[in-house]
Write an enzyme that holds these catalytic residues in place. Structure first.
Site, short mmCIF file in Angstrom:
data_model
loop_
_atom_site.label_atom_id
_atom_site.label_comp_id
_atom_site.label_asym_id
_atom_site.label_seq_id
_atom_site.Cartn_x
_atom_site.Cartn_y
_atom_site.Cartn_z
CB CYS A 3 -1.20 -4.97 5.87
SG CYS A 3 -0.77 -5.33 4.17
CG ASP A 27 0.85 -0.56 -3.99
OD1 ASP A 27 1.10 0.50 -4.61
OD2 ASP A 27 1.69 -1.16 -3.31
C1 PEP Z 1 -0.14 -1.49 0.43
O1 PEP Z 1 0.11 -1.35 -0.77
O2 PEP Z 1 -1.25 -1.23 0.93
C2 PEP Z 1 0.90 -1.98 1.35
C3 PEP Z 1 0.61 -2.29 2.59
O3 PEP Z 1 2.18 -2.03 0.89
P1 PEP Z 1 3.08 -0.74 0.66
O4 PEP Z 1 2.38 0.44 1.26
O5 PEP Z 1 4.39 -0.99 1.32
O6 PEP Z 1 3.18 -0.66 -0.82
MG MG Z 2 1.92 -2.15 -1.59
#
Ligand code: PEP
Ligand code: MG
Length: 542
Positions: free
Chosen positions: A500, A453
């Site tokens: 992450c 994001d």
């Molecule tokens: C991100 O945004 O990097 C994240 C780990 O969350 P998601 O991909 O589930 O939005």
């Molecule tokens: Mg995310």
């Protein structure tokens, strides 16, 4: 032999038979029907038979897999009974005087186009379902045999137009050698799920549906699909695959080894999971913990909110299986591309900039409270931490912490056990969170940078839009500076910081992350050992 190029989602090689799951169907003849009431009866009969087929598929899938995977067939039965669909078919038969199969085709196409135009990602995804149910009825009317997406007996290379996250979770991993889609983008949740399956996957590849049943090679590293390969190519790829398998086997030798650079700098490597079924993968690949439990997957594919007990059991099972290793549970991140009908979320002009994650939880505290109760109760059974997504302001985390304290108070009053010292963290996914990271660091125990994001928001490029691939460079200096700033803020206040997003598994970045002093990388389970390998080959003195 034909060779087609797409975009790599996950590396590896697969050789096998192609199964095309395609929405494109053969032409249906348009005829004038002399007796409309006879066509109406043909339609009603075919619809009943379609529902019986779906019921049989439902039962077969729930027996061979689970109820969750079978759900799609239940949804299709409901869609067949939908009045809008019936009205549209009847209208064709009565007012245009056409045959039932053509009326169904027309109704399916028209309604599906209406869905495809909707702003709501969940509703858009239903467009494919409408085409699917109308095709089932047409096949019955014309006596044509239809293919089913699942379950197959032999593992196959799956070629599909596109798959929604809920379809992807339903795929039986043991039956898919690789998958290739015509649409999709690398950071969509479908691609993330594909990666978590650890099988070669390619998106944006304009395959030929005629390939169905042919032998093919998927070269996940090169983003290539080779159908009907000649002997020489087949032999070459068999050899490549053997070498690749051997290299992966070598990686397994890294199990039990430390994540430490040649000059002695160490880092944690955790796994991202979407549910209880991924924990085994995390453990098999020797993850040091769970750095991101995408709890919203507990909400996807169900008909109603998962209650406290259901959630508690899931969190507790994960915590117990991880046996004392850290498990960071992210609170519900629903919205944007992750749509759930029972949330009744409004259609939005810009879903990615919309009503999602803690924005929903702060408005609907009962949802948040139920989840926090379940997480806190599970914390008595392992090493759990909680993390809040999509934070943009200090007041948001302050309010979340208040609710957290209230829930703790309730549990204490009810004499229910929980970990008094459970840590709370925030995801750094918005440019605002980066810019106020010093303030946020003073509010929480840890940060986890969600680069998926963060990339889309820093670069103003929708992660769902495949046309923006070259504008969403996760190595962009703006993003790297944002990461550095976040790490510095966390460390200034003695807090830990992990990454992450998908970038955590990019081994071109490993050295950079180590240099910054990132404390933890959380990656899809199948990448844990690859990243460990990269860490162990790094020398920061160089
Ligand atoms: C991100 O945004 O990097 C994240 C780990 O969350 P998601 O991909 O589930 O939005
Ligand atoms: Mg995310």
């Amino acid at each position: 032999m034909t060779k087609l190029q797409g975009t790599r989602v996950f590396g590896g090689y697969a050789i096998g038979t192609v199964s095309v799951f395609d929405n494109k169907k053969e032409d249906v003849e348009r005829r004038h029907a002399a007796d409309p009431s006879q066509e109406e009866a043909r339609f009603r009969n075919a619809r009943e038979r379609a529902k019986e087929e779906l019921q049989a598929l439902y039962e077969k899938t729930s027996a061979s897999m689970d109820d969750e995977s079978a759900k799609i067939f239940e949804v299709h039965q409901m869609m067949l009974d939908d009045l809008d669909f019936e009205d549209a078919v009847m209208e064709g038969i009565r007012t245009e005087g056409i045959n039932a199969e053509y009326a169904v085709l027309q109704a399916g196409k028209n309604l599906s186009e209406v869905f495809a135009q909707m702003d709501d990602e969940y509703m858009r995804a239903r467009a494919a379902d409408l085409l699917d149910i109308s095709d089932r009825v047409i096949a019955i009317l014309t006596g044509r045999k239809r293919k089913e997406l699942a379950p197959t007996d032999e593992p196959v290379i799956l070629l599909a137009e596109d798959l929604s996250p809920s379809e992807t979770v339903q795929l039986d991993r043991s039956k898919i050698l690789a998958f290739v889609t015509r649409f999709g983008s690398v950071n969509s949740h479908t691609a993330i799920l594909a990666r978590s399956m650890g099988i070669p996957a390619i998106i944006g590849l304009d395959y030929d549906a005629e390939a169905d049943g042919q032998t093919a090679i998927v070269d996940g590293y090169g983003g290539l699909l080779l159908t009907d390969p000649d002997e020489e190519t087949l032999a070459q790829y068999k050899e490549k695959k053997e070498k690749d398998d051997a290299a992966r086997a070598l990686l397994l030798e890294l199990k039990g080894k430390e994540n430490i650079t040649l000059d002695g700098r160490s880092i944690e490597i955790f796994a991202n999971i979407g549910g209880v079924s991924d924990v085994e993968d995390a453990l098999q690949n020797d993850a040091g913990g769970v750095g991101l439990f995408r709890s919203e997957f507990l909400y996807l594919g169900t008909e109603d909110y998962p209650d406290e007990e259901t959630q508690f059991q899931a969190y507790k099972t994960v915590a117990e299986k991880m046996a004392g290793k850290k498990v960071i549970i992210r609170t519900l991140d629903i919205g944007a591309d992750k749509r759930v009908s029972y949330f009744d979320l409004p259609a939005e002009e810009n879903p990615a900039l919309g009503y999602r994650a803690i924005r929903i939880c702060l408005d609907r505290p009962e949802i948040l409270r139920t989840q926090l109760r379940a997480i806190l109760r599970a914390s008595a059974f392992g090493n759990i931490a909680v993390m809040y997504p999509m934070i943009a302001s200090v007041w948001e985390i302050q309010r979340l912490k208040e609710v957290f304290e209230e829930v703790k108070g309730d549990l204490a009053d009810e004499h229910i056990a929980f970990d008094e010292n459970m840590e709370q963290g925030v995801m750094i996914e918005t440019p605002a969170a980066v810019l106020i990271s010093e303030e946020l660091a003073q509010e929480v125990d840890f940060f986890s940078i969600g680069t998926n994001d963060l990339t889309q928001y820093v670069l103003a490029a929708d992660r769902q839009n495949p046309r923006l691939a070259r504008f969403s460079d996760a190595h962009h200096p703006a993003l790297l500076r944002a990461i550095r700033m976040t790490v510095e803020s966390a460390h200034r206040y003695g807090k830990t910081v992990g990454i992450c997003g998908e970038l955590a598994a990019d081994t071109l970045m490993t050295e950079f992350f180590l240099t910054l002093g990132v404390d933890e990388l959380s990656v899809t389970p199948s990448m844990v050992l690859t990243v460990r390998d990269a860490v162990r080959k790094t020398d920061l003195r160089a």
